[in-house]
Design a protein around this motif. Structure first.
Motif, PDB file in Angstrom:
ATOM      1  N   ARG A   1       0.873  -1.175   0.000  1.00 65.91           N
ATOM      2  CA  ARG A   1       0.000   0.000   0.000  1.00 65.91           C
ATOM      3  C   ARG A   1       0.906   1.220   0.000  1.00 65.91           C
ATOM      4  N   VAL A   2       0.648   2.196  -0.876  1.00 61.91           N
ATOM      5  CA  VAL A   2       1.574   3.308  -1.094  1.00 61.91           C
ATOM      6  C   VAL A   2       0.885   4.661  -0.917  1.00 61.91           C
ATOM      7  N   ASP A   3       1.724   5.710  -0.892  1.00 63.01           N
ATOM      8  CA  ASP A   3       1.201   7.071  -0.803  1.00 63.01           C
ATOM      9  C   ASP A   3       0.539   7.471  -2.121  1.00 63.01           C
ATOM     10  N   LYS A   4      -0.457   8.296  -2.027  1.00 68.55           N
ATOM     11  CA  LYS A   4      -1.094   8.829  -3.233  1.00 68.55           C
ATOM     12  C   LYS A   4      -0.154   9.832  -3.888  1.00 68.55           C
ATOM     13  N   ILE A   5      -0.070   9.770  -5.221  1.00 66.93           N
ATOM     14  CA  ILE A   5       0.827  10.650  -5.974  1.00 66.93           C
ATOM     15  C   ILE A   5       0.044  11.853  -6.491  1.00 66.93           C
ATOM     16  N   MET A   6       0.563  13.025  -6.207  1.00 70.33           N
ATOM     17  CA  MET A   6      -0.074  14.255  -6.659  1.00 70.33           C
ATOM     18  C   MET A   6      -0.228  14.252  -8.172  1.00 70.33           C
ATOM     19  N   GLY A   7      -1.457  14.462  -8.634  1.00 70.60           N
ATOM     20  CA  GLY A   7      -1.713  14.539 -10.073  1.00 70.60           C
ATOM     21  C   GLY A   7      -1.979  13.207 -10.737  1.00 70.60           C
ATOM     22  N   VAL A   8      -1.879  12.110  -9.991  1.00 72.92           N
ATOM     23  CA  VAL A   8      -2.158  10.781 -10.571  1.00 72.92           C
ATOM     24  C   VAL A   8      -3.297  10.147  -9.788  1.00 72.92           C
ATOM     25  N   GLU A   9      -4.475  10.179 -10.356  1.00 69.59           N
ATOM     26  CA  GLU A   9      -5.630   9.616  -9.684  1.00 69.59           C
ATOM     27  C   GLU A   9      -5.593   8.087  -9.734  1.00 69.59           C
ATOM     28  N   PRO A  10      -5.802   7.446  -8.614  1.00 69.97           N
ATOM     29  CA  PRO A  10      -5.841   5.979  -8.623  1.00 69.97           C
ATOM     30  C   PRO A  10      -7.113   5.473  -9.302  1.00 69.97           C
ATOM     31  N   TYR A  11      -7.075   4.239  -9.738  1.00 69.91           N
ATOM     32  CA  TYR A  11      -8.262   3.611 -10.312  1.00 69.91           C
ATOM     33  C   TYR A  11      -9.268   3.316  -9.206  1.00 69.91           C
ATOM     34  N   GLU A  12     -10.527   3.278  -9.583  1.00 70.84           N
ATOM     35  CA  GLU A  12     -11.585   3.053  -8.611  1.00 70.84           C
ATOM     36  C   GLU A  12     -11.694   1.582  -8.223  1.00 70.84           C
ATOM     37  N   ALA A  13     -12.155   1.356  -6.993  1.00 72.62           N
ATOM     38  CA  ALA A  13     -12.463  -0.002  -6.547  1.00 72.62           C
ATOM     39  C   ALA A  13     -13.524  -0.604  -7.453  1.00 72.62           C
ATOM     40  N   GLY A  14     -13.457  -1.895  -7.666  1.00 72.81           N
ATOM     41  CA  GLY A  14     -14.437  -2.575  -8.518  1.00 72.81           C
ATOM     42  C   GLY A  14     -13.930  -2.822  -9.922  1.00 72.81           C
ATOM     43  N   ASN A  15     -12.884  -2.089 -10.337  1.00 77.19           N
ATOM     44  CA  ASN A  15     -12.255  -2.391 -11.611  1.00 77.19           C
ATOM     45  C   ASN A  15     -11.425  -3.662 -11.462  1.00 77.19           C
ATOM     46  N   MET A  16     -11.059  -4.256 -12.595  1.00 78.44           N
ATOM     47  CA  MET A  16     -10.306  -5.505 -12.570  1.00 78.44           C
ATOM     48  C   MET A  16      -8.896  -5.289 -13.100  1.00 78.44           C
ATOM     49  N   THR A  17      -7.952  -6.052 -12.569  1.00 84.75           N
ATOM     50  CA  THR A  17      -6.576  -5.983 -13.054  1.00 84.75           C
ATOM     51  C   THR A  17      -6.203  -7.311 -13.690  1.00 84.75           C
ATOM     52  N   LEU A  18      -5.315  -7.253 -14.678  1.00 87.66           N
ATOM     53  CA  LEU A  18      -4.879  -8.441 -15.403  1.00 87.66           C
ATOM     54  C   LEU A  18      -3.376  -8.368 -15.652  1.00 87.66           C
ATOM     55  N   SER A  19      -2.664  -9.386 -15.174  1.00 86.56           N
ATOM     56  CA  SER A  19      -1.213  -9.450 -15.381  1.00 86.56           C
ATOM     57  C   SER A  19      -0.912  -9.978 -16.777  1.00 86.56           C
ATOM     58  N   LEU A  20      -0.157  -9.191 -17.554  1.00 87.33           N
ATOM     59  CA  LEU A  20       0.101  -9.546 -18.946  1.00 87.33           C
ATOM     60  C   LEU A  20       1.257 -10.517 -19.126  1.00 87.33           C
ATOM     61  N   GLY A  21       2.120 -10.637 -18.130  1.00 91.18           N
ATOM     62  CA  GLY A  21       3.287 -11.492 -18.319  1.00 91.18           C
ATOM     63  C   GLY A  21       3.912 -11.907 -17.006  1.00 91.18           C
ATOM     64  N   GLY A  22       5.066 -12.542 -17.115  1.00 89.32           N
ATOM     65  CA  GLY A  22       5.762 -13.007 -15.933  1.00 89.32           C
ATOM     66  C   GLY A  22       5.210 -14.332 -15.434  1.00 89.32           C
ATOM     67  N   GLU A  23       5.718 -14.748 -14.303  1.00 86.63           N
ATOM     68  CA  GLU A  23       5.357 -16.050 -13.743  1.00 86.63           C
ATOM     69  C   GLU A  23       3.858 -16.204 -13.516  1.00 86.63           C
ATOM     70  N   TYR A  24       3.199 -15.088 -13.177  1.00 90.99           N
ATOM     71  CA  TYR A  24       1.766 -15.147 -12.857  1.00 90.99           C
ATOM     72  C   TYR A  24       0.912 -14.552 -13.974  1.00 90.99           C
ATOM     73  N   LEU A  25       1.346 -14.760 -15.192  1.00 88.31           N
ATOM     74  CA  LEU A  25       0.610 -14.334 -16.384  1.00 88.31           C
ATOM     75  C   LEU A  25      -0.844 -14.775 -16.295  1.00 88.31           C
ATOM     76  N   GLY A  26      -1.751 -13.834 -16.589  1.00 90.19           N
ATOM     77  CA  GLY A  26      -3.174 -14.161 -16.610  1.00 90.19           C
ATOM     78  C   GLY A  26      -3.887 -13.977 -15.292  1.00 90.19           C
ATOM     79  N   SER A  27      -3.150 -13.662 -14.223  1.00 90.19           N
ATOM     80  CA  SER A  27      -3.799 -13.451 -12.929  1.00 90.19           C
ATOM     81  C   SER A  27      -4.738 -12.260 -13.035  1.00 90.19           C
ATOM     82  N   CYS A  28      -5.998 -12.485 -12.735  1.00 93.68           N
ATOM     83  CA  CYS A  28      -7.025 -11.466 -12.953  1.00 93.68           C
ATOM     84  C   CYS A  28      -7.856 -11.327 -11.674  1.00 93.68           C
ATOM     85  N   PHE A  29      -7.961 -10.090 -11.171  1.00 90.46           N
ATOM     86  CA  PHE A  29      -8.617  -9.866  -9.888  1.00 90.46           C
ATOM     87  C   PHE A  29      -9.552  -8.659  -9.919  1.00 90.46           C
ATOM     88  N   ILE A  30     -10.590  -8.728  -9.086  1.00 91.87           N
ATOM     89  CA  ILE A  30     -11.447  -7.573  -8.824  1.00 91.87           C
ATOM     90  C   ILE A  30     -10.806  -6.812  -7.675  1.00 91.87           C
TER      91      ILE A  30
END
Length: 353
Positions: free
Chosen positions: A228-257
């Motif tokens: 968990r990190v500090d909020k960056i001035m001028g960079v709005e975080p994504y909203e809760a409820g959106n999904m993330t998808l890992s495009l590569g690496g060992e955990y390719l395809g990991s998809c979460f709400i």
């Protein structure tokens, strides 16, 4: 079962309760011949009541009796042995044959509380165990309440039996899903997602002085949240409820709400639903994305980066008009959640003893 109230219990010296502690004859590994219908072979392990396998009896090695509680000097775990057994090196037993099986199981659990005081390389030998103390329920005379132990363990066993039956029923209810009539969809198709390439941040350069934003990386646990990190001035975080998808690496395809506002690392895209999808629909879709990714793409060789906005597709159930069957997805996941809750409840009961 409810947590036991031990406020009225009393401390007892182990050696005074159980003066007869035995070092049985040793069956060395070089003598072991496994045999399906043979005698139990108890060794220094924390699993399966200490039983490694069943073995062929040996003429000059006398079996130990049933009805005793075994433990190992190192890697000590206490187990009630309901059958005669042979044992490996540094196995001992407390002679508890005058007590019922239920009482012995209760005692084994109480004795197990001693183990945490002894590291692996400091053996719990009989001389040490005899001086240890355990807490036990007592009767009106201040003596161990054997009746309470008997009744309590029977209740535990009854609940475990019910739990095992419930788990068996849950397992038997599983049916293979027929996907023959399902259709393939792109992530960006109508009624699905806008694909955002994420904030592409470097966790090493983030600060954590007043953390208020989740940081999602290419991970496969904790919803991909690595810190968990500090909020960056001028960079709005994504909203809760959106999904993330890992495009590569060992955990390719990991998809979460994502449960809270978040930033992403490199090679993690954000799937923004084009409509107000339910949590269950998102769960269903995330599982299908993960399955597709692991079947047809390979980390460090053919990753999702160049496919995600072009030819990456995945299966979904459809209605008669070939549009996604949202009701089916939602109900399917609700059913799965209900089953999972029952499994967790039953495992919690199994862990009582």
């Amino acid at each position: 079962m409810a947590k036991i109230d031990t406020s009225g219990w009393k401390e007892f010296v182990v050696g005074e309760l159980f003066p007869n502690m035995v070092k049985p004859s040793v069956l060395h590994m070089r003598q072991v011949v496994e045999m399906d219908e043979g005698i139990r072979y108890v060794v220094r392990t924390k699993f399966n009541n200490g039983i490694k396998c069943r073995v062929q009896p040996v003429d000059n090695v006398e079996p130990s009796p049933a009805g005793v509680i075994t433990w190992g000097a190192e890697n000590a775990s206490f187990f009630y042995q309901e059958e005669p057994f042979l044992s490996g090196r540094d196995i001992y037993y407390v002679d508890t044959r005058k007590y019922s099986a239920n009482v012995c199981r209760f005692l084994a659990t109480c004795l197990q509380t001693i183990v945490f005081k002894y590291p692996y390389n400091f053996g719990l030998f009989p001389e040490l165990l005899k001086d240890e103390r355990i807490m036990l329920p007592v009767d009106n005379n201040g003596e161990p309440n054997w009746t309470y132990m008997e009744v309590y363990m029977q209740k535990v066993l009854d609940e475990v039996e019910i739990s095992i039956e419930n788990l068996s029923q849950i397992k038997n209810r599983k049916e293979r899903v027929d996907v023959k009539k399902w259709k393939r969809f792109h992530l960006y198709d109508n009624d699905l997602f806008n694909i955002d390439m994420g904030t592409k941040m470097d966790k090493a350069k983030m600060t954590e002085l007043n953390p208020e934003v989740n940081f999602v990386g290419r991970a496969n646990n904790n919803n991909g949240i690595t810190t968990r990190v500090d909020k960056i001035m001028g960079v709005e975080p994504y909203e809760a409820g959106n999904m993330t998808l890992s495009l590569g690496g060992e955990y390719l395809g990991s998809c979460f709400i994502q449960p809270d506002v978040f930033y992403t690392s490199q090679n993690v895209v954000v799937l923004v639903p084009k409509w107000d999808m339910s949590f269950e629909v998102k769960q269903f879709i995330s599982a299908m994305i993960f399955k597709e990714s692991r079947l047809y793409y390979k980390a460090f060789v053919d990753e999702l980066n160049r496919h995600i906005k072009t030819d990456f597709t995945f299966l979904l159930p459809v209605e008669a008009d070939d549009k996604p069957d949202w009701k089916y997805m939602e109900q399917y996941m609700k059913d799965m959640i209900d089953v999972s809750k029952k499994v967790i409840e039953n495992f919690e009961l199994l862990n009582i003893c």
